[in-house]
Motif scaffolding. Sequence first.
Motif, PDB file in Angstrom:
ATOM      1  N   MET A   1       0.899  -1.224   0.121  1.00  0.00           N
ATOM      2  CA  MET A   1      -0.060  -0.123   0.008  1.00  0.00           C
ATOM      3  C   MET A   1       0.718   1.204   0.082  1.00  0.00           C
ATOM      4  O   MET A   1       0.834   2.252  -0.632  1.00  0.00           O
ATOM      5  N   THR A   2       1.903   1.309   0.779  1.00  0.00           N
ATOM      6  CA  THR A   2       2.856   2.430   0.851  1.00  0.00           C
ATOM      7  C   THR A   2       3.488   2.450  -0.655  1.00  0.00           C
ATOM      8  O   THR A   2       3.654   3.763  -1.267  1.00  0.00           O
ATOM      9  N   ALA A   3       3.853   1.323  -1.415  1.00  0.00           N
ATOM     10  CA  ALA A   3       4.391   1.820  -2.636  1.00  0.00           C
ATOM     11  C   ALA A   3       3.368   2.307  -3.482  1.00  0.00           C
ATOM     12  O   ALA A   3       3.480   2.939  -4.365  1.00  0.00           O
ATOM     13  N   LYS A   4       2.085   1.738  -3.559  1.00  0.00           N
ATOM     14  CA  LYS A   4       0.866   2.247  -4.384  1.00  0.00           C
ATOM     15  C   LYS A   4       0.719   3.878  -4.035  1.00  0.00           C
ATOM     16  O   LYS A   4       0.571   4.739  -5.014  1.00  0.00           O
ATOM     17  N   LEU A   5       0.685   4.130  -2.777  1.00  0.00           N
ATOM     18  CA  LEU A   5       0.574   5.704  -2.593  1.00  0.00           C
ATOM     19  C   LEU A   5       1.477   6.468  -3.091  1.00  0.00           C
ATOM     20  O   LEU A   5       1.432   7.513  -3.669  1.00  0.00           O
ATOM     21  N   ALA A   6       2.818   5.941  -2.954  1.00  0.00           N
ATOM     22  CA  ALA A   6       3.960   6.556  -3.530  1.00  0.00           C
ATOM     23  C   ALA A   6       3.919   6.939  -5.104  1.00  0.00           C
ATOM     24  O   ALA A   6       4.286   8.065  -5.546  1.00  0.00           O
ATOM     25  N   GLU A   7       3.303   5.762  -5.442  1.00  0.00           N
ATOM     26  CA  GLU A   7       3.370   5.644  -6.983  1.00  0.00           C
ATOM     27  C   GLU A   7       2.184   6.734  -7.372  1.00  0.00           C
ATOM     28  O   GLU A   7       2.246   7.441  -8.521  1.00  0.00           O
ATOM     29  N   ALA A   8       1.074   6.797  -6.805  1.00  0.00           N
ATOM     30  CA  ALA A   8      -0.293   7.530  -6.905  1.00  0.00           C
ATOM     31  C   ALA A   8       0.299   9.113  -6.705  1.00  0.00           C
ATOM     32  O   ALA A   8      -0.262  10.015  -7.443  1.00  0.00           O
ATOM     33  N   ASP A   9       1.310   9.381  -6.213  1.00  0.00           N
ATOM     34  CA  ASP A   9       1.843  10.904  -5.686  1.00  0.00           C
ATOM     35  C   ASP A   9       2.447  11.250  -6.881  1.00  0.00           C
ATOM     36  O   ASP A   9       3.790  11.417  -6.622  1.00  0.00           O
ATOM     37  N   VAL A  10       1.860  11.734  -8.065  1.00  0.00           N
ATOM     38  CA  VAL A  10       2.370  11.896  -9.276  1.00  0.00           C
ATOM     39  C   VAL A  10       3.189  13.174  -9.157  1.00  0.00           C
ATOM     40  O   VAL A  10       4.319  13.297  -9.617  1.00  0.00           O
ATOM     41  N   ASP A  11       2.790  14.228  -8.290  1.00  0.00           N
ATOM     42  CA  ASP A  11       3.504  15.631  -8.320  1.00  0.00           C
ATOM     43  C   ASP A  11       4.516  15.357  -7.197  1.00  0.00           C
ATOM     44  O   ASP A  11       5.136  16.437  -7.137  1.00  0.00           O
ATOM     45  N   GLY A  12       4.713  14.348  -6.428  1.00  0.00           N
ATOM     46  CA  GLY A  12       5.885  14.082  -5.565  1.00  0.00           C
ATOM     47  C   GLY A  12       5.698  15.103  -4.279  1.00  0.00           C
ATOM     48  O   GLY A  12       6.771  15.343  -3.540  1.00  0.00           O
ATOM     49  N   ASP A  13       4.639  15.660  -3.949  1.00  0.00           N
ATOM     50  CA  ASP A  13       4.532  16.689  -2.755  1.00  0.00           C
ATOM     51  C   ASP A  13       4.201  15.737  -1.359  1.00  0.00           C
ATOM     52  O   ASP A  13       3.887  16.490  -0.405  1.00  0.00           O
ATOM     53  N   GLY A  14       4.192  14.519  -1.193  1.00  0.00           N
ATOM     54  CA  GLY A  14       4.068  14.070  -0.233  1.00  0.00           C
ATOM     55  C   GLY A  14       2.443  13.721   0.181  1.00  0.00           C
ATOM     56  O   GLY A  14       2.232  13.287   1.319  1.00  0.00           O
ATOM     57  N   SER A  15       1.812  14.114  -0.630  1.00  0.00           N
ATOM     58  CA  SER A  15       0.280  13.987  -0.389  1.00  0.00           C
ATOM     59  C   SER A  15      -0.646  13.469  -1.730  1.00  0.00           C
ATOM     60  O   SER A  15       0.143  13.398  -2.609  1.00  0.00           O
ATOM     61  N   ILE A  16      -1.897  13.044  -1.306  1.00  0.00           N
ATOM     62  CA  ILE A  16      -2.730  12.475  -2.414  1.00  0.00           C
ATOM     63  C   ILE A  16      -3.638  13.359  -2.796  1.00  0.00           C
ATOM     64  O   ILE A  16      -4.415  13.718  -1.916  1.00  0.00           O
ATOM     65  N   SER A  17      -3.633  13.902  -4.033  1.00  0.00           N
ATOM     66  CA  SER A  17      -4.627  15.077  -4.267  1.00  0.00           C
ATOM     67  C   SER A  17      -5.921  14.296  -4.699  1.00  0.00           C
ATOM     68  O   SER A  17      -5.973  12.939  -4.801  1.00  0.00           O
ATOM     69  N   ARG A  18      -7.048  15.201  -5.084  1.00  0.00           N
ATOM     70  CA  ARG A  18      -8.400  14.468  -5.293  1.00  0.00           C
ATOM     71  C   ARG A  18      -7.988  13.649  -6.497  1.00  0.00           C
ATOM     72  O   ARG A  18      -8.577  12.424  -6.667  1.00  0.00           O
ATOM     73  N   ASP A  19      -7.391  14.110  -7.653  1.00  0.00           N
ATOM     74  CA  ASP A  19      -7.215  13.403  -8.686  1.00  0.00           C
ATOM     75  C   ASP A  19      -6.410  12.235  -8.619  1.00  0.00           C
ATOM     76  O   ASP A  19      -6.704  11.190  -9.269  1.00  0.00           O
ATOM     77  N   GLU A  20      -5.444  12.279  -7.912  1.00  0.00           N
ATOM     78  CA  GLU A  20      -4.464  11.103  -7.533  1.00  0.00           C
ATOM     79  C   GLU A  20      -5.091  10.065  -6.887  1.00  0.00           C
ATOM     80  O   GLU A  20      -5.015   8.816  -7.221  1.00  0.00           O
ATOM     81  N   TYR A  21      -6.014  10.568  -6.010  1.00  0.00           N
ATOM     82  CA  TYR A  21      -6.762   9.554  -5.167  1.00  0.00           C
ATOM     83  C   TYR A  21      -7.700   8.652  -6.210  1.00  0.00           C
ATOM     84  O   TYR A  21      -7.651   7.361  -6.087  1.00  0.00           O
ATOM     85  N   PHE A  22      -8.394   9.350  -6.971  1.00  0.00           N
ATOM     86  CA  PHE A  22      -9.390   8.791  -7.792  1.00  0.00           C
ATOM     87  C   PHE A  22      -8.610   7.769  -9.066  1.00  0.00           C
ATOM     88  O   PHE A  22      -8.975   6.790  -9.265  1.00  0.00           O
ATOM     89  N   MET A  23      -7.278   8.266  -9.335  1.00  0.00           N
ATOM     90  CA  MET A  23      -6.641   7.665 -10.408  1.00  0.00           C
ATOM     91  C   MET A  23      -6.138   6.130  -9.324  1.00  0.00           C
ATOM     92  O   MET A  23      -6.092   5.103 -10.088  1.00  0.00           O
ATOM     93  N   LEU A  24      -5.935   6.267  -8.200  1.00  0.00           N
ATOM     94  CA  LEU A  24      -5.535   5.156  -7.508  1.00  0.00           C
ATOM     95  C   LEU A  24      -6.794   4.238  -7.504  1.00  0.00           C
ATOM     96  O   LEU A  24      -6.256   2.971  -7.375  1.00  0.00           O
ATOM     97  N   LEU A  25      -7.682   4.727  -7.152  1.00  0.00           N
ATOM     98  CA  LEU A  25      -8.775   3.587  -7.159  1.00  0.00           C
ATOM     99  C   LEU A  25      -9.009   3.100  -8.411  1.00  0.00           C
ATOM    100  O   LEU A  25      -9.738   1.742  -8.399  1.00  0.00           O
ATOM    101  N   GLN A  26      -8.495   3.356  -9.538  1.00  0.00           N
ATOM    102  CA  GLN A  26      -8.748   2.663 -10.878  1.00  0.00           C
ATOM    103  C   GLN A  26      -7.684   1.562 -10.897  1.00  0.00           C
ATOM    104  O   GLN A  26      -8.020   0.667 -11.590  1.00  0.00           O
ATOM    105  N   ASP A  27      -6.732   1.472  -9.985  1.00  0.00           N
ATOM    106  CA  ASP A  27      -5.648   0.145  -9.834  1.00  0.00           C
ATOM    107  C   ASP A  27      -6.576  -1.079  -9.391  1.00  0.00           C
ATOM    108  O   ASP A  27      -7.034  -0.857  -8.302  1.00  0.00           O
ATOM    109  N   PRO A  28      -6.722  -2.075 -10.320  1.00  0.00           N
ATOM    110  CA  PRO A  28      -7.362  -3.200  -9.520  1.00  0.00           C
ATOM    111  C   PRO A  28      -6.823  -3.744  -8.415  1.00  0.00           C
ATOM    112  O   PRO A  28      -7.813  -4.154  -7.580  1.00  0.00           O
ATOM    113  N   GLU A  29      -5.666  -3.640  -8.259  1.00  0.00           N
ATOM    114  CA  GLU A  29      -5.118  -4.149  -6.974  1.00  0.00           C
ATOM    115  C   GLU A  29      -5.647  -3.384  -5.632  1.00  0.00           C
ATOM    116  O   GLU A  29      -6.300  -3.961  -4.703  1.00  0.00           O
ATOM    117  N   VAL A  30      -5.748  -2.224  -5.869  1.00  0.00           N
ATOM    118  CA  VAL A  30      -6.363  -1.161  -4.648  1.00  0.00           C
ATOM    119  C   VAL A  30      -7.772  -1.467  -4.786  1.00  0.00           C
ATOM    120  O   VAL A  30      -8.412  -1.550  -3.687  1.00  0.00           O
TER     121      VAL A  30
END
Length: 119
Positions: A50-79
């Motif tokens: 999950m940590t790896a998935k979160l880091a991967e989802a943090d596209v802009d690298g700011d250490g947080s997940i934005s709304r767009d990054e969150y919903f893209m993360l939800l598209q991952d079948p594993e997540v």
Amino acid sequence: CLFTVCFTIGFRNIVMSIFVAKTHAVKKELALMDSKNKKGREEMAARKQMTAKLAEADVDGDGSISRDEYFMLLQDPEVAGWLLELGLSDSDSHYLWEMIAVEQDQKLLIAEVIEALDR
């Protein structure tokens, strides 16, 4: 003499019964400990994934997940599978964002998500 033989055999049987009972109890306790250790290892591996998935989802690298990054993360079948295992449907996941992110300026801090996973 017969009494001594009978007494000795009886005493030996009692001692053996106690030994066998104690051995079974220790075996059960060891199996339980092994089961807990296995579960702990599985939970640690899941946290790492999950940590790896979160880091991967943090596209802009700011250490947080934005709304767009969150919903893209939800598209991952594993997540999506993990969330279903937790009993969260797709609509629950959307509601979860609204519930959590409102308190955090529309961003989820990765460190806080990981900390929450440890609880």
